[in-house]
Design a protein around this motif. Structure first.
Motif, PDB file in Angstrom:
ATOM      1  N   PRO A   1      34.786  22.963   3.358  1.00  0.00           N
ATOM      2  CA  PRO A   1      34.978  21.591   2.235  1.00  0.00           C
ATOM      3  C   PRO A   1      34.034  21.666   1.213  1.00  0.00           C
ATOM      4  N   THR A   2      32.833  22.033   1.461  1.00  0.00           N
ATOM      5  CA  THR A   2      31.734  21.958   0.227  1.00  0.00           C
ATOM      6  C   THR A   2      32.552  22.820  -1.040  1.00  0.00           C
ATOM      7  N   ALA A   3      32.698  23.898  -0.535  1.00  0.00           N
ATOM      8  CA  ALA A   3      32.993  24.730  -1.587  1.00  0.00           C
ATOM      9  C   ALA A   3      34.602  24.474  -2.050  1.00  0.00           C
ATOM     10  N   LEU A   4      35.325  23.764  -1.408  1.00  0.00           N
ATOM     11  CA  LEU A   4      36.556  22.983  -1.881  1.00  0.00           C
ATOM     12  C   LEU A   4      36.229  21.892  -3.064  1.00  0.00           C
ATOM     13  N   LYS A   5      35.314  21.219  -2.691  1.00  0.00           N
ATOM     14  CA  LYS A   5      34.698  19.927  -3.377  1.00  0.00           C
ATOM     15  C   LYS A   5      34.328  20.503  -4.797  1.00  0.00           C
ATOM     16  N   GLU A   6      33.642  21.510  -4.791  1.00  0.00           N
ATOM     17  CA  GLU A   6      32.812  22.058  -5.920  1.00  0.00           C
ATOM     18  C   GLU A   6      34.068  22.657  -6.858  1.00  0.00           C
ATOM     19  N   LEU A   7      35.132  23.331  -6.353  1.00  0.00           N
ATOM     20  CA  LEU A   7      36.272  23.911  -6.970  1.00  0.00           C
ATOM     21  C   LEU A   7      36.933  22.735  -7.699  1.00  0.00           C
ATOM     22  N   CYS A   8      37.261  21.661  -6.890  1.00  0.00           N
ATOM     23  CA  CYS A   8      37.758  20.509  -7.245  1.00  0.00           C
ATOM     24  C   CYS A   8      37.350  19.773  -8.869  1.00  0.00           C
TER      25      CYS A   8
ATOM     26  N   GLU B   1      39.217  11.548   3.590  1.00  0.00           N
ATOM     27  CA  GLU B   1      40.194  11.148   2.579  1.00  0.00           C
ATOM     28  C   GLU B   1      39.447  11.092   1.080  1.00  0.00           C
ATOM     29  N   GLY B   2      37.892  11.127   0.995  1.00  0.00           N
ATOM     30  CA  GLY B   2      37.493  11.327  -0.288  1.00  0.00           C
ATOM     31  C   GLY B   2      37.819  12.733  -0.816  1.00  0.00           C
ATOM     32  N   LEU B   3      37.796  13.683   0.060  1.00  0.00           N
ATOM     33  CA  LEU B   3      38.281  15.037  -0.359  1.00  0.00           C
ATOM     34  C   LEU B   3      39.585  15.035  -0.700  1.00  0.00           C
ATOM     35  N   MET B   4      40.531  14.455  -0.144  1.00  0.00           N
ATOM     36  CA  MET B   4      41.907  14.191  -0.251  1.00  0.00           C
ATOM     37  C   MET B   4      42.157  13.995  -1.757  1.00  0.00           C
TER      38      MET B   4
ATOM     39  N   MET C   1      41.113  16.042  -4.368  1.00  0.00           N
ATOM     40  CA  MET C   1      42.051  17.169  -4.707  1.00  0.00           C
ATOM     41  C   MET C   1      43.218  16.840  -5.364  1.00  0.00           C
ATOM     42  N   ALA C   2      43.621  15.569  -5.097  1.00  0.00           N
ATOM     43  CA  ALA C   2      44.487  14.820  -6.083  1.00  0.00           C
ATOM     44  C   ALA C   2      44.137  14.903  -7.343  1.00  0.00           C
ATOM     45  N   ASP C   3      42.963  14.367  -7.701  1.00  0.00           N
ATOM     46  CA  ASP C   3      42.487  14.255  -9.088  1.00  0.00           C
ATOM     47  C   ASP C   3      42.404  15.492  -9.706  1.00  0.00           C
ATOM     48  N   SER C   4      42.102  16.863  -8.916  1.00  0.00           N
ATOM     49  CA  SER C   4      41.876  18.014  -9.657  1.00  0.00           C
ATOM     50  C   SER C   4      43.450  18.472 -10.067  1.00  0.00           C
ATOM     51  N   GLY C   5      44.474  17.719  -9.832  1.00  0.00           N
ATOM     52  CA  GLY C   5      45.561  18.541  -9.824  1.00  0.00           C
ATOM     53  C   GLY C   5      46.370  19.143  -8.965  1.00  0.00           C
TER      54      GLY C   5
END
Length: 213
Positions: A13-20, A42-45, A48-52
């Motif tokens: 999840p941390t890496a995914l947040k950095e990617l987003c 849900e914050g990560l979700m 993800m949506a905001d990042s496209g």
């Protein structure tokens, strides 16, 4: 449109947040593959949506708890409630889901496979894959079926000239191999029928959320 080819982009999840965060200024659209436990954050979700992110290939595997336990799909087992919460989170964030189901577990019946089809139709998934459980050589599942004498095609379906992709390569517990194969084909044909596509694609929360989608 980018496809990040990762078996589970949400496994870190941390890496995914950095990617987003890095993707947001790029204004791209992207999809990947992600396990259902990503919906717990849900914050990560939203990030993800905001990042496209338009959606992901997601392994539901089964709608039956006993089958999930058989396949040891731990992200799907925790607080299992027929995926109601997970699907709600996906839809709230506009995720166009490619739901992947595996058919042919020892608890599966023809009726349970048809119930899986109904579940996919009811939730209006953008796409869905209905694949028969495969006994890959070198796995405990293959060895178990071999010892039980349930493998077909001389125990080597991948070499047999008569084998065709997504046919049953073993004898299921609660139906014949042909019944399993036919049930899988019926699920695919029904889900991808013209009436089904129109109903699914008219979903305002996901597939009709924007003109691009």
């Amino acid at each position: 449109l980018f496809f990040f080819v990762d078996d589970n982009i949400a496994s870190h999840p941390t890496a995914l947040k950095e990617l987003c965060h890095a993707l947001i200024p790029m204004r791209i659209s992207w999809v990947s593959q992600a396990s259902l436990d990503v919906t717990k954050d849900e914050g990560l979700m939203k990030l993800m949506a905001d990042s496209g992110c338009l959606g992901n290939v997601t392994g539901f595997e089964s709608i039956t708890l006993d089958s999930l336990k058989e396949t040891k799909k731990s992200p799907n087992i925790s607080a299992f409630s027929n995926y109601e919460h997970e699907i709600k989170v996906l839809r709230t964030n506009g995720m166009q889901t490619w739901a992947a189901f595996t058919l042919g577990y020892d608890n599966d019946t023809y009726d349970s496979i048809m119930a899986t089809l109904d579940f996919a139709l009811e939730n209006r998934f953008t796409l869905a894959a209905f694949n028969i459980l495969m006994p890959y050589p070198g796995t405990p599942h293959y060895e178990e079926l071999r010892q039980q004498g349930r493998l077909l095609y001389d125990d080597k379906w991948w070499l047999h000239p008569d084998y065709r992709f997504n046919d049953a390569a073993f004898v299921p517990k609660n139906m014949t191999p042909d019944e399993l194969t036919n049930a899988c084909h019926t699920a695919r044909k029904t889900f991808n029928s013209i009436p089904s596509m129109f109903r699914r694609f008219s979903d305002i929360k996901t597939n009709m959320r924007t003109l691009q989608r």
